[in-house]
Design a protein around this motif. Structure first.
Motif, PDB file in Angstrom:
ATOM      1  N   ALA A  61       0.832  -1.198   0.000  1.00 52.68           N
ATOM      2  CA  ALA A  61       0.000   0.000   0.000  1.00 52.68           C
ATOM      3  C   ALA A  61       0.871   1.255   0.000  1.00 52.68           C
ATOM      4  O   ALA A  61       0.497   2.293  -0.550  1.00 52.68           O
ATOM      5  N   ARG A  62       2.041   1.166   0.633  1.00 52.04           N
ATOM      6  CA  ARG A  62       3.010   2.265   0.622  1.00 52.04           C
ATOM      7  C   ARG A  62       4.393   1.644   0.519  1.00 52.04           C
ATOM      8  O   ARG A  62       4.622   0.539   0.990  1.00 52.04           O
ATOM      9  N   SER A  63       5.294   2.366  -0.078  1.00 53.32           N
ATOM     10  CA  SER A  63       6.638   1.840  -0.297  1.00 53.32           C
ATOM     11  C   SER A  63       7.638   2.635   0.532  1.00 53.32           C
ATOM     12  O   SER A  63       8.100   3.700   0.109  1.00 53.32           O
ATOM     13  N   PRO A  64       7.996   2.130   1.709  1.00 58.29           N
ATOM     14  CA  PRO A  64       8.979   2.831   2.539  1.00 58.29           C
ATOM     15  C   PRO A  64      10.377   2.649   1.971  1.00 58.29           C
ATOM     16  O   PRO A  64      10.577   1.955   0.966  1.00 58.29           O
TER      17      PRO A  64
ATOM     18  N   THR B 269       7.087  -9.338   3.564  1.00 57.27           N
ATOM     19  CA  THR B 269       5.634  -9.493   3.490  1.00 57.27           C
ATOM     20  C   THR B 269       5.274 -10.805   2.796  1.00 57.27           C
ATOM     21  O   THR B 269       4.368 -11.522   3.220  1.00 57.27           O
ATOM     22  N   ALA B 270       6.004 -11.124   1.729  1.00 57.31           N
ATOM     23  CA  ALA B 270       5.743 -12.375   1.021  1.00 57.31           C
ATOM     24  C   ALA B 270       6.109 -13.583   1.873  1.00 57.31           C
ATOM     25  O   ALA B 270       5.491 -14.653   1.760  1.00 57.31           O
ATOM     26  N   ALA B 271       7.098 -13.434   2.750  1.00 57.28           N
ATOM     27  CA  ALA B 271       7.554 -14.547   3.591  1.00 57.28           C
ATOM     28  C   ALA B 271       6.710 -14.724   4.844  1.00 57.28           C
ATOM     29  O   ALA B 271       6.810 -15.764   5.516  1.00 57.28           O
ATOM     30  N   ALA B 272       5.890 -13.750   5.180  1.00 61.09           N
ATOM     31  CA  ALA B 272       5.153 -13.747   6.449  1.00 61.09           C
ATOM     32  C   ALA B 272       4.350 -15.026   6.704  1.00 61.09           C
ATOM     33  O   ALA B 272       4.380 -15.569   7.819  1.00 61.09           O
TER      34      ALA B 272
ATOM     35  N   GLU C 213       0.827  -6.696   8.463  1.00 56.17           N
ATOM     36  CA  GLU C 213       0.818  -5.298   8.891  1.00 56.17           C
ATOM     37  C   GLU C 213       1.541  -5.118  10.216  1.00 56.17           C
ATOM     38  O   GLU C 213       2.049  -4.033  10.510  1.00 56.17           O
ATOM     39  N   ASP C 214       1.584  -6.175  11.038  1.00 49.20           N
ATOM     40  CA  ASP C 214       2.315  -6.080  12.307  1.00 49.20           C
ATOM     41  C   ASP C 214       3.797  -5.805  12.042  1.00 49.20           C
ATOM     42  O   ASP C 214       4.412  -4.981  12.721  1.00 49.20           O
ATOM     43  N   PHE C 215       4.373  -6.512  11.061  1.00 48.05           N
ATOM     44  CA  PHE C 215       5.776  -6.276  10.735  1.00 48.05           C
ATOM     45  C   PHE C 215       5.961  -4.871  10.170  1.00 48.05           C
ATOM     46  O   PHE C 215       6.938  -4.185  10.516  1.00 48.05           O
ATOM     47  N   LEU C 216       5.051  -4.429   9.299  1.00 43.12           N
ATOM     48  CA  LEU C 216       5.170  -3.084   8.732  1.00 43.12           C
ATOM     49  C   LEU C 216       5.157  -2.038   9.831  1.00 43.12           C
ATOM     50  O   LEU C 216       5.894  -1.044   9.767  1.00 43.12           O
ATOM     51  N   SER C 217       4.344  -2.246  10.851  1.00 50.31           N
ATOM     52  CA  SER C 217       4.284  -1.312  11.974  1.00 50.31           C
ATOM     53  C   SER C 217       5.591  -1.331  12.766  1.00 50.31           C
ATOM     54  O   SER C 217       6.121  -0.276  13.135  1.00 50.31           O
ATOM     55  N   VAL C 218       6.133  -2.526  13.007  1.00 51.02           N
ATOM     56  CA  VAL C 218       7.404  -2.647  13.731  1.00 51.02           C
ATOM     57  C   VAL C 218       8.527  -1.976  12.945  1.00 51.02           C
ATOM     58  O   VAL C 218       9.358  -1.251  13.505  1.00 51.02           O
TER      59      VAL C 218
END
Length: 321
Positions: free
Chosen positions: A189-192, A202-205, A214-219
């Motif tokens: 959704a966004r590219s940091p 994200t693909a490996a989650a 999304e938990d990892f993206l937040s961390v």
């Protein structure tokens, strides 16, 4: 680890290090004396790139760094007190993929070219991400202090690690398998910064048992915010610009040349800061420094623009009120 978020970042870095191509984030491991930084770094590398000398001292120059990168997959440097400017620039190129050219030994004209991307681990007690470009590529974790009653002899820890190594590596390879299977369908959704690392994780989650990526993206976002804040506070020019704008031009911002800005900032900092090696001594040096710290200032809400129409000017606008 200090918390579950740090563990997720370390696991994500390991899974990324098993990928055949970068860019790779630089893993920076901090902790006070006695937190096990060297053992931690040694074990991290041993999982993916076993070596007779898993952790090493900082290389002397680009040539030594290239030789290490040519003979190792993971570069792990131990017990750093700081990261010299030349090394920070070289590590940035290695992390995201870049070329190195050097003259071959005992020749005048023959040139050796090395181009690659490598996973990198740095550890040390102080912050190692004082330079904004390195901080922008870094994942930083802090190891918790080990109480004496919980400390174990290193030979016992090594035996336990060897016993668990196949299980740990198998779990990481499950994650890599999931990433290879899912990567084509991942849309962020966004590219940091380091978006390829985030996309791969994200693909490996699913292979890691992480039900909500999304938990990892937040961390990861929280970690980046902490790193940027620490890097900002460690840069006297960034701090001086922030204070100057917020205290003197909090609404209209400022516009002028690098020469004018340097004179204004010199009047606002102490003599010890002006005499330090990291303070710009010329307008050109300040202009180059502004380019480097622009991402840090933008992270704080400032708008930076440099114009080159006749006279080179810098425009700095404060955060929106």
């Amino acid at each position: 680890m200090r918390d579950e978020g740090s563990l997720k970042l370390v696991v994500a870095w390991l899974v990324a290090a098993l990928r055949d191509r970068g860019p790779y984030p630089v893993l920076v491991v901090n902790g006070e004396q006695g937190t096990g930084k060297s053992v931690f770094t040694r074990n991290m590398r041993s999982l993916i790139d076993p070596s007779a000398a898993p952790i090493r001292a900082v290389p002397k120059d680009d040539r030594d760094l290239v030789v290490s990168a040519g003979n190792s997959w993971i570069l792990a440097f131990d017990n750093l007190s700081s990261v010299p400017v030349w090394l920070a620039d070289a590590l940035c190129r290695l992390a995201t993929g870049g070329g190195f050219a050097t003259r071959m030994l005992h020749t005048d004209r023959e040139e050796s070219i090395f181009e690659a991307s490598r996973p990198i681990i740095l550890n040390g007690i102080p912050s190692l991400t004082d330079r904004a470009d390195l901080a922008d590529r870094a994942v930083c974790i802090h190891l918790a202090a080990i109480p004496e009653e919980e400390r174990q002899p290193e030979d016992e820890l090594a035996a336990l690690f060897e016993q668990k190594r196949p299980l740990i590596l198998g779990a990481l390879l499950d994650a890599v398998s999931a990433a290879l299977r899912n990567i084509a369908g991942v849309r962020l959704a966004r590219s940091p910064r380091m978006a390829d690392f985030v996309k791969w994780t994200t693909a490996a989650a699913p292979g890691l048992g992480w039900d909500d990526p999304e938990d990892f993206l937040s961390v990861y976002a929280d970690n980046r915010r902490d790193v940027v804040d620490a890097t900002f506070e460690a840069d006297p020019v960034a701090v001086a610009v922030k204070d100057f704008i917020l205290l003197v031009h909090p609404r209209e911002g400022w516009n002028g040349t690098a020469t004018e800005l340097l004179a204004l900032l010199n009047d606002r900092v102490t003599e010890s800061v002006r005499r330090s090696k990291i303070w710009p001594m010329s307008a050109q040096a300040l202009g180059n420094r502004i380019d480097r710290i622009a991402p840090l200032l933008r992270g704080k809400g400032f708008a930076i623009e440099r114009r080159h129409s006749g006279v080179r000017t810098i425009t700095i606008m404060p955060p929106s009120i």
